[in-house]
Design a protein around this motif. Structure first.
Motif, short mmCIF file in Angstrom:
data_model
loop_
_atom_site.label_atom_id
_atom_site.label_comp_id
_atom_site.label_asym_id
_atom_site.label_seq_id
_atom_site.Cartn_x
_atom_site.Cartn_y
_atom_site.Cartn_z
N TRP A 1 -64.30 44.12 51.57
CA TRP A 1 -64.44 42.72 51.98
C TRP A 1 -65.02 41.87 50.86
CZ3 TRP A 1 -67.41 44.62 56.91
CH2 TRP A 1 -66.52 45.33 57.74
N PRO B 1 -57.90 46.09 55.34
CA PRO B 1 -59.31 45.70 55.34
C PRO B 1 -59.56 44.43 56.15
CG PRO B 1 -58.60 46.27 53.12
CD PRO B 1 -57.37 46.18 53.98
N GLU C 1 -72.11 48.15 51.69
CA GLU C 1 -71.05 48.54 52.62
C GLU C 1 -69.85 47.61 52.52
OE1 GLU C 1 -70.24 48.69 57.46
OE2 GLU C 1 -72.28 48.37 56.67
N TRP C 2 -70.11 46.31 52.39
CA TRP C 2 -69.02 45.33 52.39
C TRP C 2 -68.15 45.40 51.13
CZ3 TRP C 2 -72.53 40.65 54.12
CH2 TRP C 2 -72.97 40.89 55.43
N SER D 1 -64.80 44.86 63.24
CA SER D 1 -66.15 45.38 63.04
C SER D 1 -67.11 44.87 64.11
CB SER D 1 -66.67 45.00 61.65
OG SER D 1 -66.73 43.59 61.52
N SER E 1 -59.91 45.51 59.70
CA SER E 1 -61.18 46.24 59.89
C SER E 1 -62.35 45.27 59.96
CB SER E 1 -61.38 47.25 58.78
OG SER E 1 -61.64 46.61 57.54
N LEU E 2 -62.28 44.16 59.23
CA LEU E 2 -63.34 43.14 59.30
C LEU E 2 -63.33 42.46 60.67
CD1 LEU E 2 -65.54 41.31 58.21
CD2 LEU E 2 -63.79 39.97 57.03
N THR F 1 -60.36 39.36 52.62
CA THR F 1 -61.27 38.46 53.33
C THR F 1 -60.72 37.04 53.34
OG1 THR F 1 -63.06 39.85 52.51
CG2 THR F 1 -63.68 37.76 53.52
N GLU G 1 -63.98 51.65 51.32
CA GLU G 1 -63.46 51.71 52.69
C GLU G 1 -63.27 50.33 53.30
OE1 GLU G 1 -66.03 53.50 51.64
OE2 GLU G 1 -65.02 55.45 51.49
N THR G 2 -64.16 49.39 53.00
CA THR G 2 -64.09 48.05 53.61
C THR G 2 -63.35 47.06 52.73
OG1 THR G 2 -66.26 47.56 52.69
CG2 THR G 2 -66.18 48.40 54.93
#
Length: 492
Positions: free
Chosen positions: A85, A14, A77-78, A21, A17-18, A105, A82-83
């Motif tokens: 964060w 993750p 979403e965050w 993004s 992915s952040l 994060t 899937e994320t």
């Protein structure tokens, strides 16, 4: 570093992915402002949404077209699976969800702080090398059980200290750090402090995983209560004995110690006076709130552990309820036997045996230590009293209602004769308060002084009638208080 692990990490991380993004700089900047610069560990849903809306409005002036969607959609979403964060959770005393950063994060912030050096503009290489040397030296000395090794180290340190003392006495000069060394040391301290803040997430995740597993086993009914309890206690015990857990609990003892906290605050106050660090505003702000921030972080992890204790206590309470039902059934059988023997005088072997043993209470009911409230010291040497204000205060003091403690305890005793375990709400319904909220506080004090049951993990709302006509009722939330008779609460 292996290729297989790298492939899995790049596909599933993750944190990566952040960074990859589309709006990564703006997402990271917003989360940094809210959770790092704001020194707030968690945000309520409504507050975080309002902050993101304000951030999006500012972006329309500086960077049009960035983060154009709805704020609640971004927050959802965050914190999605899937994320990952943000972590979404529900506090016990809140009606809306809250959010905090995830360990992934925190890794992103640690990486960017290290790479960009955004806090102070450089990376402290000299101080880091000295830190490594000191740590390795301390490791060699601390891990050796050879007395000569320890004595040699202490004698070397003693010689260095004695030489420095003699030089100061002889020349009257004190060797100080160069300006670059001061900033170097400060940079290292701030960097380690930021990494430390992110380490709490890993410990908290471990406690949360155990709690989730216990809840899932209890709901699914796949294991007996004894097996679930054994798993939870063993998992918690392993976590506490793990290197990470041992280090964390030692940290808690340190940061929550009043003596150590006071000493640390004095050191921070002296650091803020160093002129070479006057330009390091952001780093100074981080250090300034260091004690309170670390205490809040530690307390939040401990609250997560308390939720595990609460889950276990509920599990035990369910079993206690079944035991109470069994006792009630036995009492009913005893009453039936008594009725069947009524009027018979030829029974010499009829009796009742009671097993009286010490009461056992769960250790999880004990609350953790909390720092006492610090009162602000006000200088009154040049204070000029206002006669009108003082007279007004005395009038308010004279109008205060006196609590009749004897009558309040009598109310509790009378209700206990009618009900086996009345709550505070039951007492107030039966005997409405005449002194307002103060009387509710009085009942709470009676519950504490007389060892009745107070469950701080559960809060109940109460409506208090006004003391004056045409005034509004007062709504308060108090812990769940259950009044017990003297035999049940431990008094003979």
């Amino acid at each position: 570093m292996q290729l297989a692990k790298l492939l899995v990490y790049f596909d599933t991380s993750p944190a990566l992915s952040l960074l990859r993004s589309t709006n990564a700089p703006f997402i990271i900047d917003f989360l940094n402002q809210q959770f790092k610069q704001g020194e707030q560990i968690a945000w309520a849903h409504s507050d975080l949404i309002a902050a993101l809306v304000a951030y999006q409005d500012n972006l329309q002036d500086t960077d049009p077209g960035k983060l154009p969607s709805r704020a609640d959609g971004y927050i959802a979403e965050w914190c999605s699976s899937e994320t990952r964060w943000l972590r979404r959770f529900l506090e016990a005393d809140s009606d809306e969800p809250s959010y905090q950063l995830t360990p992934h994060t925190e890794d992103v912030f640690a990486f960017l702080d290290l790479v960009l050096g955004k806090d102070l503009g450089f990376v402290g290489t000299e101080s880091r090398l000295k830190l490594v040397i000191d740590l390795l030296t301390d490791l060699v000395v601390g891990s050796s059980d050879d007395p000569e090794t320890k004595l040699e180290y202490l004698r070397t340190e003693q010689r260095k200290i004695q030489e420095e003392i003699e030089q100061i006495q002889r020349d009257g000069l004190v060797a100080t750090y160069r300006p670059d060394q001061i900033r170097d040391q400060f940079s290292t301290a701030v960097s380690i402090l930021k990494q430390l803040q992110g380490d709490f997430r890993a410990v908290e995740e471990s406690f949360r995983d155990i709690t989730l597993e216990v809840q899932q086993q209890q709901v699914a009914g796949l294991a007996a209560r004894g097996g679930i309890l054994e798993y939870a206690l063993n998992a918690e015990d392993v976590l506490k004995k793990d290197d990470q857990g041992v280090s964390f609990y030692e940290f808690v003892n340190l940061i929550l110690s009043p003596l150590q906290t006071e000493q640390l605050e004095k050191i921070i106050a002296e650091v803020r006076k160093i002129p070479e660090l006057s330009s390091q505003q952001e780093g100074m702000e981080t250090v300034r709130g260091m004690v309170s921030l670390l205490q809040r972080e530690a307390e939040k992890v401990m609250r997560t552990n308390q939720r595990l204790s609460t889950t276990l206590r509920r599990l035990l309470d369910v079993e206690a309820h079944a035991e109470r039902q069994r006792v009630a059934q036995l009492l009913q059988e005893i009453r039936g036997l008594v009725v069947s023997f009524d009027g018979r005088h030829d029974c010499e072997d009829v009796g009742l045996t009671i097993e009286d043993s010490a009461a056992i209470d769960s250790p999880f009911r004990r609350t953790f230590w909390t720092e006492p409230t610090r009162l602000e010291v006000i200088d009154l040497t040049e204070f000029q009293p206002d006669e009108d204000a003082r007279s007004d205060v005395f009038k308010k003091y004279a109008a205060m209602h006196r609590l009749d403690w004897r009558a309040m305890r009598k109310h509790v005793e009378e209700l206990l004769k009618l009900r086996p375990a009345p709550t505070l709400a039951d007492v107030l319904d039966e005997f409405p308060p005449t002194a307002g909220v103060v009387e509710v506080l009085g009942y709470l004090q009676i519950a504490k002084d007389d060892d009745h049951h107070i469950d701080t993990s559960v809060e109940i709302p109460l409506s208090i009638p006004p003391m004056q006509d045409n005034a509004n009722w007062i709504e308060v939330r108090v812990p769940l208080v259950t009044f017990l008779n003297k035999r049940r609460n431990g008094h003979a």
